[in-house]
Design a protein around this motif. Structure first.
Motif, PDB file in Angstrom:
ATOM      1  N   LEU A  28     -31.703  63.481  58.022  1.00 21.25           N
ATOM      2  CA  LEU A  28     -32.156  63.585  58.478  1.00 21.25           C
ATOM      3  C   LEU A  28     -33.171  65.147  59.602  1.00 21.25           C
ATOM      4  CD1 LEU A  28     -29.636  61.744  60.262  1.00 21.25           C
ATOM      5  CD2 LEU A  28     -31.414  61.121  59.414  1.00 21.25           C
ATOM      6  N   TRP A  29     -32.570  66.234  58.682  1.00 22.46           N
ATOM      7  CA  TRP A  29     -33.616  66.952  58.777  1.00 22.46           C
ATOM      8  C   TRP A  29     -34.298  67.484  58.073  1.00 22.46           C
ATOM      9  CZ3 TRP A  29     -32.822  68.987  63.089  1.00 22.46           C
ATOM     10  CH2 TRP A  29     -31.798  68.509  64.205  1.00 22.46           C
ATOM     11  N   ASP A  30     -35.140  66.340  57.395  1.00 23.87           N
ATOM     12  CA  ASP A  30     -36.484  66.954  56.562  1.00 23.87           C
ATOM     13  C   ASP A  30     -37.833  67.391  56.646  1.00 23.87           C
ATOM     14  OD1 ASP A  30     -34.122  66.644  54.226  1.00 23.87           O
ATOM     15  OD2 ASP A  30     -35.582  64.319  53.693  1.00 23.87           O
ATOM     16  N   ARG A  40     -43.050  78.592  64.471  1.00 26.06           N
ATOM     17  CA  ARG A  40     -41.787  79.332  64.387  1.00 26.06           C
ATOM     18  C   ARG A  40     -41.280  79.911  63.796  1.00 26.06           C
ATOM     19  NH1 ARG A  40     -36.827  76.712  63.714  1.00 26.06           N
ATOM     20  NH2 ARG A  40     -36.974  74.399  62.195  1.00 26.06           N
ATOM     21  N   PHE A  41     -41.365  79.438  61.908  1.00 27.73           N
ATOM     22  CA  PHE A  41     -41.063  80.643  61.025  1.00 27.73           C
ATOM     23  C   PHE A  41     -41.968  81.719  60.990  1.00 27.73           C
ATOM     24  CE2 PHE A  41     -38.928  76.432  60.120  1.00 27.73           C
ATOM     25  CZ  PHE A  41     -37.511  77.247  59.105  1.00 27.73           C
ATOM     26  N   SER A  42     -43.303  81.307  60.959  1.00 31.80           N
ATOM     27  CA  SER A  42     -44.355  82.685  61.284  1.00 31.80           C
ATOM     28  C   SER A  42     -44.076  83.478  62.240  1.00 31.80           C
ATOM     29  CB  SER A  42     -45.513  82.127  60.636  1.00 31.80           C
ATOM     30  OG  SER A  42     -45.117  80.700  60.098  1.00 31.80           O
ATOM     31  N   GLY A  62     -27.073  80.004  61.213  1.00 36.39           N
ATOM     32  CA  GLY A  62     -27.511  78.736  61.403  1.00 36.39           C
ATOM     33  C   GLY A  62     -28.774  78.358  60.724  1.00 36.39           C
ATOM     34  N   CYS A  63     -28.807  78.760  58.718  1.00 35.39           N
ATOM     35  CA  CYS A  63     -29.275  78.896  58.496  1.00 35.39           C
ATOM     36  C   CYS A  63     -30.271  77.808  58.237  1.00 35.39           C
ATOM     37  CB  CYS A  63     -29.728  80.435  57.441  1.00 35.39           C
ATOM     38  SG  CYS A  63     -28.387  79.398  56.301  1.00 35.39           S
ATOM     39  N   GLY A  64     -30.122  76.554  57.890  1.00 33.02           N
ATOM     40  CA  GLY A  64     -29.768  75.475  57.559  1.00 33.02           C
ATOM     41  C   GLY A  64     -30.298  75.666  55.596  1.00 33.02           C
ATOM     42  N   GLY A  66     -32.149  77.823  54.077  1.00 32.23           N
ATOM     43  CA  GLY A  66     -32.474  78.789  53.834  1.00 32.23           C
ATOM     44  C   GLY A  66     -33.870  78.739  53.543  1.00 32.23           C
ATOM     45  N   PHE A  67     -35.141  78.323  54.652  1.00 31.73           N
ATOM     46  CA  PHE A  67     -36.797  77.841  54.806  1.00 31.73           C
ATOM     47  C   PHE A  67     -36.803  79.649  55.716  1.00 31.73           C
ATOM     48  CE2 PHE A  67     -36.204  72.934  55.938  1.00 31.73           C
ATOM     49  CZ  PHE A  67     -36.228  72.930  54.949  1.00 31.73           C
ATOM     50  N   LEU A  68     -36.197  79.759  56.555  1.00 30.17           N
ATOM     51  CA  LEU A  68     -36.690  81.196  56.573  1.00 30.17           C
ATOM     52  C   LEU A  68     -36.737  82.387  55.980  1.00 30.17           C
ATOM     53  CD1 LEU A  68     -37.604  82.956  58.970  1.00 30.17           C
ATOM     54  CD2 LEU A  68     -35.461  83.614  59.751  1.00 30.17           C
ATOM     55  N   VAL A 105     -21.115  79.010  54.298  1.00 33.83           N
ATOM     56  CA  VAL A 105     -20.336  78.055  54.835  1.00 33.83           C
ATOM     57  C   VAL A 105     -19.473  78.873  56.378  1.00 33.83           C
ATOM     58  CG1 VAL A 105     -19.184  76.298  54.994  1.00 33.83           C
ATOM     59  CG2 VAL A 105     -20.817  76.643  53.423  1.00 33.83           C
ATOM     60  N   ALA A 106     -19.799  78.202  56.944  1.00 30.51           N
ATOM     61  CA  ALA A 106     -19.379  79.589  57.969  1.00 30.51           C
ATOM     62  C   ALA A 106     -19.543  79.292  59.433  1.00 30.51           C
ATOM     63  CB  ALA A 106     -19.046  80.464  58.018  1.00 30.51           C
ATOM     64  N   ASP A 107     -18.577  78.706  60.375  1.00 34.01           N
ATOM     65  CA  ASP A 107     -18.624  78.448  61.433  1.00 34.01           C
ATOM     66  C   ASP A 107     -18.965  80.150  62.768  1.00 34.01           C
ATOM     67  OD1 ASP A 107     -18.669  77.422  64.565  1.00 34.01           O
ATOM     68  OD2 ASP A 107     -16.882  75.678  63.807  1.00 34.01           O
ATOM     69  N   ASN A 123     -32.843  80.684  64.716  1.00 33.73           N
ATOM     70  CA  ASN A 123     -33.700  80.104  64.429  1.00 33.73           C
ATOM     71  C   ASN A 123     -33.228  79.023  64.867  1.00 33.73           C
ATOM     72  OD1 ASN A 123     -36.529  79.048  64.358  1.00 33.73           O
ATOM     73  ND2 ASN A 123     -36.578  79.097  61.980  1.00 33.73           N
ATOM     74  N   GLU A 124     -32.860  77.867  66.357  1.00 33.42           N
ATOM     75  CA  GLU A 124     -32.778  76.820  66.462  1.00 33.42           C
ATOM     76  C   GLU A 124     -31.396  76.415  66.151  1.00 33.42           C
ATOM     77  OE1 GLU A 124     -34.581  74.868  68.027  1.00 33.42           O
ATOM     78  OE2 GLU A 124     -36.329  76.529  68.673  1.00 33.42           O
ATOM     79  N   SER A 125     -31.083  77.032  66.830  1.00 35.25           N
ATOM     80  CA  SER A 125     -29.764  76.733  66.228  1.00 35.25           C
ATOM     81  C   SER A 125     -28.822  77.724  67.776  1.00 35.25           C
ATOM     82  CB  SER A 125     -28.286  77.657  64.774  1.00 35.25           C
ATOM     83  OG  SER A 125     -28.562  78.808  65.246  1.00 35.25           O
TER      84      SER A 125
HETATM   85  C1  LIG Z   1     -31.642  72.486  63.840  1.00 35.86           C
HETATM   86  S1  LIG Z   1     -30.822  73.259  62.830  1.00 35.86           S
HETATM   87  C2  LIG Z   1     -32.450  74.322  62.401  1.00 35.86           C
HETATM   88  C3  LIG Z   1     -31.754  75.148  61.199  1.00 35.86           C
HETATM   89  C4  LIG Z   1     -32.885  76.155  60.341  1.00 35.86           C
HETATM   90  N1  LIG Z   1     -32.359  77.730  61.383  1.00 35.86           N
HETATM   91  C5  LIG Z   1     -34.016  76.047  60.714  1.00 35.86           C
HETATM   92  O1  LIG Z   1     -35.038  76.074  61.429  1.00 35.86           O
HETATM   93  O2  LIG Z   1     -34.670  75.254  59.333  1.00 35.86           O
HETATM   94  C6  LIG Z   1     -28.807  73.677  63.377  1.00 35.86           C
HETATM   95  C7  LIG Z   1     -28.722  74.481  61.883  1.00 35.86           C
HETATM   96  O3  LIG Z   1     -27.164  74.732  62.624  1.00 35.86           O
HETATM   97  C8  LIG Z   1     -26.684  73.958  62.217  1.00 35.86           C
HETATM   98  N2  LIG Z   1     -24.771  74.228  62.731  1.00 35.86           N
HETATM   99  C9  LIG Z   1     -24.850  73.750  63.919  1.00 35.86           C
HETATM  100  N3  LIG Z   1     -24.068  74.139  64.137  1.00 35.86           N
HETATM  101  C10 LIG Z   1     -22.789  75.474  63.631  1.00 35.86           C
HETATM  102  C11 LIG Z   1     -21.839  76.715  63.298  1.00 35.86           C
HETATM  103  N4  LIG Z   1     -20.922  75.857  64.667  1.00 35.86           N
HETATM  104  N5  LIG Z   1     -21.985  77.454  62.856  1.00 35.86           N
HETATM  105  C12 LIG Z   1     -23.203  77.601  61.458  1.00 35.86           C
HETATM  106  N6  LIG Z   1     -23.912  76.443  62.026  1.00 35.86           N
HETATM  107  C13 LIG Z   1     -24.246  75.544  62.443  1.00 35.86           C
HETATM  108  C14 LIG Z   1     -26.915  73.119  61.746  1.00 35.86           C
HETATM  109  O4  LIG Z   1     -26.261  72.572  60.542  1.00 35.86           O
HETATM  110  C15 LIG Z   1     -28.157  73.151  60.924  1.00 35.86           C
HETATM  111  O5  LIG Z   1     -28.025  73.625  59.727  1.00 35.86           O
END
Ligand SMILES: C[S@@+](CC[C@H](N)C(=O)[O-])C[C@H]1O[C@@H](n2cnc3c(N)ncnc32)[C@H](O)[C@@H]1O
Length: 196
Positions: A28-30, A40-42, A62-64, A66-68, A105-107, A123-125
């Motif tokens: 769903l995030w492809d 936005r990355f640029s 919230g690096c997803g 690793g695209f950045l 992996v962390a919150d 970045n969008e997180s």
């Molecule tokens: C919209 S995506 C953006 C991903 C990436 N930064 C990008 O721009 O491609 C949001 C990301 O935030 C992560 N995320 C959501 N809640 C989070 C949390 N509490 N702690 C760490 N990451 C979280 C999601 O797993 C997801 O990868």
């Protein structure tokens, strides 16, 4: 049984990690790989190379997948730490990581870095945090002297309000807007209050 357990954790217990893992596994995030996300990355890559040329130490929250880090390229960082709540996203990010990268992996609402960074990037997180401004303030304490926070937020109905509270808590160093066929994304470079 496994799919029932996943459904129960996502929908009934509403566990964020399971929800994000499910969404990444389903692709769903492809869309984040798309050309219409490149701008936005640029913008972020440009800020990093200009403001911290050489080998900056970078933390991305919230690096997803690793695209950045992939778009920044290895010669432009000394160390890159990416963290995300989704194990699936981090597993994918690790595939293209080099020896200067650590993916965790962390919150973001709980994680405490053990070292300081030249740049910390959301970045969008940031809006996935339970308390976005407090989270930014907490991570800002892990910036080295003259370090920057970079935050991007896609334009949506609550984004103005969120930017207002962020701008009350930080000094704005610079701002850029990336407009694509898909969305409008605002990128702010921020400094802790009084650090300039
Ligand atoms: C919209 S995506 C953006 C991903 C990436 N930064 C990008 O721009 O491609 C949001 C990301 O935030 C992560 N995320 C959501 N809640 C989070 C949390 N509490 N702690 C760490 N990451 C979280 C999601 O797993 C997801 O990868």
């Amino acid at each position: 049984m496994q799919s029932f357990t996943s459904f129960f954790k996502r929908k009934i217990l509403r566990i964020d990690r399971d929800r994000w893992n499910y969404q990444y596994d389903k692709g769903l995030w492809d869309g984040l790989k798309g050309l219409d996300e490149l701008a936005r990355f640029s913008v972020i890559v440009g800020y990093i190379k200009h403001l911290k040329p050489g080998q900056p130490e970078i933390l991305e929250i919230g690096c997803g997948e690793g695209f950045l880090q992939q778009r920044l390229q290895s010669q432009n960082y000394g160390r890159f730490v990416g963290l995300d709540i989704s194990d699936s996203a981090i597993e994918t990010a690790r595939v293209l990581a080099d020896e200067k990268c650590t993916y965790l992996v962390a919150d973001m609402d709980k994680h405490q870095p053990t070292v300081q960074f030249d740049m910390i990037i959301f970045n969008e997180s940031v809006y996935y945090s339970k308390h976005p401004v407090k989270t930014l303030q907490r991570f800002a304490t892990y910036l080295k002297a003259n370090g920057f926070l970079i935050v991007t937020i896609n334009d949506h109905k609550h984004s103005d309000e969120l930017w207002q509270s962020i701008k009350t808590a930080f000094d704005l160093f610079d701002e850029a807007t990336a407009i694509t066929s898909k969305s409008t994304c605002i990128c702010n470079v921020l400094l802790p209050k009084g650090a300039a």
